[in-house]
Design a protein around this motif. Structure first.
Motif, PDB file in Angstrom:
ATOM      1  N   GLN A  64       0.830  -1.211   0.000  1.00 47.78           N
ATOM      2  CA  GLN A  64       0.000   0.000   0.000  1.00 47.78           C
ATOM      3  C   GLN A  64       0.862   1.258   0.000  1.00 47.78           C
ATOM      4  OE1 GLN A  64      -2.689  -0.335   3.321  1.00 47.78           O
ATOM      5  NE2 GLN A  64      -3.986  -1.830   2.291  1.00 47.78           N
ATOM      6  N   ALA A  65       1.922   1.262   0.799  1.00 49.44           N
ATOM      7  CA  ALA A  65       2.821   2.418   0.845  1.00 49.44           C
ATOM      8  C   ALA A  65       3.524   2.597  -0.502  1.00 49.44           C
ATOM      9  CB  ALA A  65       3.843   2.247   1.966  1.00 49.44           C
ATOM     10  N   ASP A  66       3.973   1.498  -1.093  1.00 50.30           N
ATOM     11  CA  ASP A  66       4.640   1.562  -2.395  1.00 50.30           C
ATOM     12  C   ASP A  66       3.700   2.098  -3.469  1.00 50.30           C
ATOM     13  OD1 ASP A  66       6.848   0.496  -1.157  1.00 50.30           O
ATOM     14  OD2 ASP A  66       6.806  -1.418  -2.228  1.00 50.30           O
ATOM     15  N   VAL A  67       2.472   1.610  -3.488  1.00 48.94           N
ATOM     16  CA  VAL A  67       1.491   2.056  -4.489  1.00 48.94           C
ATOM     17  C   VAL A  67       1.230   3.550  -4.338  1.00 48.94           C
ATOM     18  CG1 VAL A  67      -0.936   1.880  -5.188  1.00 48.94           C
ATOM     19  CG2 VAL A  67       0.435  -0.192  -4.874  1.00 48.94           C
ATOM     20  N   ALA A  68       1.141   4.034  -3.101  1.00 43.47           N
ATOM     21  CA  ALA A  68       0.912   5.464  -2.870  1.00 43.47           C
ATOM     22  C   ALA A  68       2.076   6.295  -3.421  1.00 43.47           C
ATOM     23  CB  ALA A  68       0.716   5.741  -1.378  1.00 43.47           C
ATOM     24  N   VAL A  69       3.300   5.856  -3.188  1.00 47.47           N
ATOM     25  CA  VAL A  69       4.473   6.573  -3.696  1.00 47.47           C
ATOM     26  C   VAL A  69       4.508   6.512  -5.221  1.00 47.47           C
ATOM     27  CG1 VAL A  69       7.008   6.571  -3.789  1.00 47.47           C
ATOM     28  CG2 VAL A  69       5.841   6.258  -1.596  1.00 47.47           C
ATOM     29  N   GLN A  70       4.274   5.325  -5.774  1.00 45.36           N
ATOM     30  CA  GLN A  70       4.284   5.160  -7.231  1.00 45.36           C
ATOM     31  C   GLN A  70       3.241   6.067  -7.888  1.00 45.36           C
ATOM     32  OE1 GLN A  70       3.423   0.998  -7.504  1.00 45.36           O
ATOM     33  NE2 GLN A  70       5.457   0.396  -6.817  1.00 45.36           N
ATOM     34  N   GLN A  71       2.040   6.083  -7.336  1.00 45.56           N
ATOM     35  CA  GLN A  71       0.963   6.882  -7.932  1.00 45.56           C
ATOM     36  C   GLN A  71       1.260   8.378  -7.849  1.00 45.56           C
ATOM     37  OE1 GLN A  71      -1.408   5.100  -9.650  1.00 45.56           O
ATOM     38  NE2 GLN A  71      -1.576   7.138 -10.545  1.00 45.56           N
ATOM     39  N   ALA A  72       1.797   8.813  -6.704  1.00 44.56           N
ATOM     40  CA  ALA A  72       2.160  10.230  -6.564  1.00 44.56           C
ATOM     41  C   ALA A  72       3.209  10.604  -7.607  1.00 44.56           C
ATOM     42  CB  ALA A  72       2.662  10.509  -5.150  1.00 44.56           C
ATOM     43  N   PHE A  73       4.164   9.722  -7.835  1.00 47.18           N
ATOM     44  CA  PHE A  73       5.201   9.973  -8.832  1.00 47.18           C
ATOM     45  C   PHE A  73       4.596  10.045 -10.232  1.00 47.18           C
ATOM     46  CE2 PHE A  73       8.278   8.541 -11.964  1.00 47.18           C
ATOM     47  CZ  PHE A  73       9.344   9.388 -11.715  1.00 47.18           C
ATOM     48  N   LEU A  74       3.793   9.044 -10.591  1.00 47.45           N
ATOM     49  CA  LEU A  74       3.216   8.977 -11.932  1.00 47.45           C
ATOM     50  C   LEU A  74       2.224  10.100 -12.213  1.00 47.45           C
ATOM     51  CD1 LEU A  74       2.772   5.110 -12.106  1.00 47.45           C
ATOM     52  CD2 LEU A  74       4.417   6.477 -13.424  1.00 47.45           C
ATOM     53  N   ASP A  75       1.611  10.643 -11.163  1.00 47.46           N
ATOM     54  CA  ASP A  75       0.661  11.746 -11.314  1.00 47.46           C
ATOM     55  C   ASP A  75       1.336  13.119 -11.305  1.00 47.46           C
ATOM     56  OD1 ASP A  75      -1.474  10.003 -11.450  1.00 47.46           O
ATOM     57  OD2 ASP A  75      -2.025  10.232  -9.341  1.00 47.46           O
ATOM     58  N   SER A  76       2.616  13.169 -10.990  1.00 44.11           N
ATOM     59  CA  SER A  76       3.305  14.455 -10.851  1.00 44.11           C
ATOM     60  C   SER A  76       3.496  15.134 -12.206  1.00 44.11           C
ATOM     61  CB  SER A  76       4.668  14.273 -10.179  1.00 44.11           C
ATOM     62  OG  SER A  76       5.583  13.647 -11.059  1.00 44.11           O
ATOM     63  N   GLU A  77       3.486  16.454 -12.186  1.00 41.42           N
ATOM     64  CA  GLU A  77       3.730  17.227 -13.406  1.00 41.42           C
ATOM     65  C   GLU A  77       5.144  16.983 -13.924  1.00 41.42           C
ATOM     66  OE1 GLU A  77       1.595  18.849 -15.355  1.00 41.42           O
ATOM     67  OE2 GLU A  77       0.091  18.071 -13.949  1.00 41.42           O
ATOM     68  N   GLU A  78       6.090  16.790 -13.009  1.00 43.50           N
ATOM     69  CA  GLU A  78       7.478  16.537 -13.407  1.00 43.50           C
ATOM     70  C   GLU A  78       7.561  15.269 -14.254  1.00 43.50           C
ATOM     71  OE1 GLU A  78       7.490  19.054  -9.782  1.00 43.50           O
ATOM     72  OE2 GLU A  78       6.491  17.189 -10.282  1.00 43.50           O
ATOM     73  N   TYR A  79       6.864  14.216 -13.817  1.00 41.80           N
ATOM     74  CA  TYR A  79       6.877  12.967 -14.580  1.00 41.80           C
ATOM     75  C   TYR A  79       6.171  13.154 -15.924  1.00 41.80           C
ATOM     76  CZ  TYR A  79       5.804   8.341 -16.276  1.00 41.80           C
ATOM     77  OH  TYR A  79       5.680   7.242 -17.087  1.00 41.80           O
TER      78      TYR A  79
ATOM     79  N   ASP B 204      18.793  14.838 -21.167  1.00 37.68           N
ATOM     80  CA  ASP B 204      17.936  15.983 -21.453  1.00 37.68           C
ATOM     81  C   ASP B 204      16.520  15.723 -20.957  1.00 37.68           C
ATOM     82  OD1 ASP B 204      19.932  17.490 -22.714  1.00 37.68           O
ATOM     83  OD2 ASP B 204      19.575  16.475 -24.629  1.00 37.68           O
ATOM     84  N   ASN B 205      15.931  16.740 -20.337  1.00 36.44           N
ATOM     85  CA  ASN B 205      14.556  16.670 -19.856  1.00 36.44           C
ATOM     86  C   ASN B 205      14.297  15.375 -19.079  1.00 36.44           C
ATOM     87  OD1 ASN B 205      11.961  17.606 -19.446  1.00 36.44           O
ATOM     88  ND2 ASN B 205      11.198  16.752 -21.350  1.00 36.44           N
ATOM     89  N   ALA B 206      15.196  15.085 -18.133  1.00 38.02           N
ATOM     90  CA  ALA B 206      15.153  13.831 -17.387  1.00 38.02           C
ATOM     91  C   ALA B 206      14.714  14.034 -15.949  1.00 38.02           C
ATOM     92  CB  ALA B 206      16.530  13.170 -17.417  1.00 38.02           C
ATOM     93  N   LEU B 207      14.107  12.995 -15.415  1.00 38.58           N
ATOM     94  CA  LEU B 207      13.691  12.951 -14.012  1.00 38.58           C
ATOM     95  C   LEU B 207      14.342  11.720 -13.404  1.00 38.58           C
ATOM     96  CD1 LEU B 207      11.869  14.191 -11.815  1.00 38.58           C
ATOM     97  CD2 LEU B 207      10.019  12.756 -12.687  1.00 38.58           C
ATOM     98  N   CYS B 208      15.049  11.909 -12.292  1.00 37.22           N
ATOM     99  CA  CYS B 208      15.805  10.825 -11.671  1.00 37.22           C
ATOM    100  C   CYS B 208      15.147  10.383 -10.362  1.00 37.22           C
ATOM    101  CB  CYS B 208      17.229  11.284 -11.402  1.00 37.22           C
ATOM    102  SG  CYS B 208      18.287   9.989 -10.735  1.00 37.22           S
ATOM    103  N   ILE B 209      14.927   9.091 -10.233  1.00 38.95           N
ATOM    104  CA  ILE B 209      14.404   8.507  -8.999  1.00 38.95           C
ATOM    105  C   ILE B 209      15.612   8.048  -8.188  1.00 38.95           C
ATOM    106  CG2 ILE B 209      12.991   6.702  -7.983  1.00 38.95           C
ATOM    107  CD1 ILE B 209      11.499   6.572 -10.691  1.00 38.95           C
ATOM    108  N   VAL B 210      15.764   8.603  -7.012  1.00 35.50           N
ATOM    109  CA  VAL B 210      16.909   8.307  -6.160  1.00 35.50           C
ATOM    110  C   VAL B 210      16.455   7.423  -5.001  1.00 35.50           C
ATOM    111  CG1 VAL B 210      18.701   9.330  -4.705  1.00 35.50           C
ATOM    112  CG2 VAL B 210      17.939  10.518  -6.768  1.00 35.50           C
ATOM    113  N   PRO B 211      17.112   6.284  -4.792  1.00 35.83           N
ATOM    114  CA  PRO B 211      16.706   5.436  -3.666  1.00 35.83           C
ATOM    115  C   PRO B 211      17.022   6.120  -2.342  1.00 35.83           C
ATOM    116  CG  PRO B 211      18.686   4.570  -4.687  1.00 35.83           C
ATOM    117  CD  PRO B 211      18.238   5.736  -5.524  1.00 35.83           C
ATOM    118  N   ALA B 212      16.068   6.068  -1.448  1.00 33.71           N
ATOM    119  CA  ALA B 212      16.261   6.657  -0.114  1.00 33.71           C
ATOM    120  C   ALA B 212      15.430   5.868   0.876  1.00 33.71           C
ATOM    121  CB  ALA B 212      15.835   8.120  -0.111  1.00 33.71           C
TER     122      ALA B 212
END
Length: 130
Positions: free
Chosen positions: A25-40, A115-123
């Motif tokens: 559930q926590a992973d899905v929430a993070v994934q969805q927030a990322f995929l819904d972001s304007e940056e993505y 160019d025009n890249a978005l980086c996912i950093v593990p934390a």
């Protein structure tokens, strides 16, 4: 508990204490927030680590990004101290690497310009200040 090592231990234990369903559930929430972001939505390239069990899963992000973006994943080189990003065209391009982590196989194209890249950093954990 301000020591980085102690904080890391605390949050690793916290993550491991979660049930599989809670982690999902926590992973899905993070994934969805990322995929819904304007940056993505506005980027053309996604640089994404391939997650291990302790990390937030990036599998769904990678699968969805492969449909419309350039997807680059890291691969450790030589003695493991150097990392480069390689383009994957499907999850079949990922093979277990030196540290048991999935990474692009040798056939994948190396990228050095992002160019025009978005980086996912593990934390393991972070606050509003990073």
């Amino acid at each position: 508990m301000t020591d980085k090592k102690a904080l890391r231990k605390h949050f690793k234990e916290l993550r491991l204490s979660m049930s599989a369903e809670e982690r999902k559930q926590a992973d899905v929430a993070v994934q969805q927030a990322f995929l819904d972001s304007e940056e993505y939505k506005s980027c053309t390239t996604v640089l994404a680590y391939v997650s291990s069990d302790i990390e937030v899963s990036t599998a769904e992000i990678v699968r969805k990004a492969l449909k419309s973006k350039i997807v680059l994943c890291p691969r450790c080189e030589k003695n493991g101290n150097i990392m480069y990003f390689y383009r994957i065209n499907s999850t079949y391009d990922l093979k277990k690497g030196r540290f048991g982590i999935f990474e692009p196989d040798e056939r994948c194209e190396k990228y050095c310009v992002f160019d025009n890249a978005l980086c996912i950093v593990p934390a393991l954990s972070y606050d509003k200040d990073g």
